[in-house]
Design a protein around this motif. Structure first.
Motif, PDB file in Angstrom:
ATOM      1  N   ARG A 120      13.831 -30.629   3.753  1.00 24.77           N
ATOM      2  CA  ARG A 120      15.110 -31.168   4.467  1.00 24.77           C
ATOM      3  C   ARG A 120      15.358 -30.713   5.924  1.00 24.77           C
ATOM      4  O   ARG A 120      15.686 -31.935   6.613  1.00 24.77           O
TER       5      ARG A 120
ATOM      6  N   LEU B 265      13.140 -33.559   7.474  1.00 26.07           N
ATOM      7  CA  LEU B 265      13.833 -34.897   7.572  1.00 26.07           C
ATOM      8  C   LEU B 265      14.833 -34.973   8.753  1.00 26.07           C
ATOM      9  O   LEU B 265      15.036 -36.140   9.327  1.00 26.07           O
ATOM     10  N   ALA B 266      15.588 -33.880   8.859  1.00 20.38           N
ATOM     11  CA  ALA B 266      16.494 -33.885   9.745  1.00 20.38           C
ATOM     12  C   ALA B 266      15.771 -33.946  10.993  1.00 20.38           C
ATOM     13  O   ALA B 266      16.652 -34.727  12.130  1.00 20.38           O
TER      14      ALA B 266
ATOM     15  N   THR C  38      13.345 -39.849   2.416  1.00 21.30           N
ATOM     16  CA  THR C  38      14.649 -39.708   1.845  1.00 21.30           C
ATOM     17  C   THR C  38      14.395 -39.264   0.257  1.00 21.30           C
ATOM     18  O   THR C  38      15.570 -38.665  -0.180  1.00 21.30           O
TER      19      THR C  38
ATOM     20  N   LEU D  47      15.759 -35.924  -0.449  1.00 20.34           N
ATOM     21  CA  LEU D  47      17.395 -35.623  -0.609  1.00 20.34           C
ATOM     22  C   LEU D  47      18.007 -35.726  -2.233  1.00 20.34           C
ATOM     23  O   LEU D  47      18.999 -35.283  -2.347  1.00 20.34           O
ATOM     24  N   HIS D  48      17.059 -36.315  -2.959  1.00 17.78           N
ATOM     25  CA  HIS D  48      17.419 -36.444  -4.321  1.00 17.78           C
ATOM     26  C   HIS D  48      16.643 -35.293  -5.302  1.00 17.78           C
ATOM     27  O   HIS D  48      16.846 -35.362  -6.416  1.00 17.78           O
TER      28      HIS D  48
ATOM     29  N   ARG E 269      16.249 -31.438  -6.398  1.00 21.61           N
ATOM     30  CA  ARG E 269      16.898 -30.128  -6.482  1.00 21.61           C
ATOM     31  C   ARG E 269      15.838 -29.279  -6.921  1.00 21.61           C
ATOM     32  O   ARG E 269      15.002 -29.055  -7.650  1.00 21.61           O
TER      33      ARG E 269
ATOM     34  N   ALA F  82      20.580 -35.325  -8.947  1.00 26.07           N
ATOM     35  CA  ALA F  82      19.295 -34.965  -8.330  1.00 26.07           C
ATOM     36  C   ALA F  82      18.265 -34.409  -9.489  1.00 26.07           C
ATOM     37  O   ALA F  82      18.670 -34.087 -10.380  1.00 26.07           O
TER      38      ALA F  82
END
Length: 145
Positions: free
Chosen positions: A63, A66-67, A90, A93-94, A96, A108
């Motif tokens: 993540r 990605l940021a 992306t 982002l889904h 967990r 998630a």
């Protein structure tokens, strides 16, 4: 389409645009590409170091990568390339890494170990491409092609 395929297609397109002189990275492009490459390198380490981490830490690093791509401040072709790369990434982002404990997860899902590895490899491929774009050789090579 999976993350690896999405990033690979974008990288191939970027490399082709540079070879064809359709995209000649500017000094600003090279500066942003260098920072993004460094941020990606910092977020996702070597395969061995990533695999030694917990799933929670691996997901956190993905993540962060990605940021780094999504928050780059740039315009033109590099912005389009980074935007499309962020879109390809992306799925993280889904994901967990924590157990659901019988509660809602907002859709998630836990990724497989292979999905972690593939996403990390895709980020390394993107990092290598950005590092190449950051070099003056990218411009010289595009002119020699």
């Amino acid at each position: 389409m999976d993350i690896t395929t999405g990033i690979e297609e974008l990288v191939e397109e970027a490399e082709q645009l540079i070879r064809d002189h359709t995209w000649i990275p500017t000094t600003a492009d090279r500066t942003v590409a260098a920072k993004a490459a460094a941020d990606l390198r910092a977020a996702v380490g070597t395969p061995q170091s990533q695999q030694a981490l917990s799933d929670v830490d691996r997901l956190e690093h993905l993540r962060e990568a990605l940021a780094a791509v999504a928050l780059a401040h740039v315009h033109g072709r590099l912005a389009w390339f980074l935007g499309a790369s962020a879109t390809a990434l992306t799925p993280v982002l889904h994901w967990r890494a924590m157990p659901a404990e019988d509660g809602p997860t907002f859709g998630a899902v836990p990724p497989s170990p292979q999905q972690y590895t593939e996403a990390e490899d895709a980020i390394r491929r993107l990092q290598n491409t950005l590092a190449h774009i950051a070099t003056p050789d990218a411009i010289r090579l595009s002119r020699e092609a």
